[in-house]
Enzyme design. Structure first.
Site, short mmCIF file in Angstrom:
data_model
loop_
_atom_site.label_atom_id
_atom_site.label_comp_id
_atom_site.label_asym_id
_atom_site.label_seq_id
_atom_site.Cartn_x
_atom_site.Cartn_y
_atom_site.Cartn_z
N GLU A 1 177.22 94.08 11.09
CA GLU A 1 177.62 94.84 12.18
C GLU A 1 177.98 93.75 13.19
O GLU A 1 177.23 92.96 13.63
CB GLU A 1 176.82 95.86 12.55
CG GLU A 1 177.47 96.65 13.89
CD GLU A 1 176.56 97.56 14.24
OE1 GLU A 1 177.24 98.77 14.89
OE2 GLU A 1 175.30 97.53 14.35
N GLU B 1 173.41 90.54 11.43
CA GLU B 1 174.11 91.45 12.61
C GLU B 1 174.03 90.84 14.15
O GLU B 1 173.17 90.27 14.43
CB GLU B 1 173.41 92.88 12.46
CG GLU B 1 173.58 93.62 11.34
CD GLU B 1 173.14 94.96 11.15
OE1 GLU B 1 172.44 95.48 12.24
OE2 GLU B 1 173.41 95.65 10.19
#
Length: 96
Positions: free
Chosen positions: A31, A9
């Site tokens: 993400e 992420e």
């Protein structure tokens, strides 16, 4: 090579670049970075942003099962990303 439960992420460009043959990933979560300042600074080779998971163009055999990518560009909500995954378009290279 088998990767299970791969979480990557908030990196600045491609989060994962898979270069090897006969790779498999079972469950990938990503993400995108929060703090991209503007679209002009985040243009990849194939358009807006960068894929989270990229399989190198030379790879002929790869599988991805259960991949997910999401974004929340709170520094600038007008920033866009065109794709979460990049894989070569050929038989034997599958994103599921």
């Amino acid at each position: 090579m088998l990767a299970t439960g791969l979480f990557v992420e908030h990196y600045q460009r491609y989060e994962v670049i898979w270069n090897g043959e006969r790779g498999r990933t079972v469950f990938f979560q990503n993400e995108k970075p929060y703090d991209v300042p503007d679209q002009a600074s985040w243009i990849g080779p194939r358009g807006n942003g960068y894929a989270a998971y990229k399989v190198a163009d030379e790879v002929t055999d790869h599988e991805l099962w259960g991949g997910g990518v999401y974004s929340f560009f709170n520094a600038n909500p007008s920033v866009r990303v065109d794709r979460g995954f990049e894989v070569p378009i050929r038989s034997g290279c599958t994103a599921c």
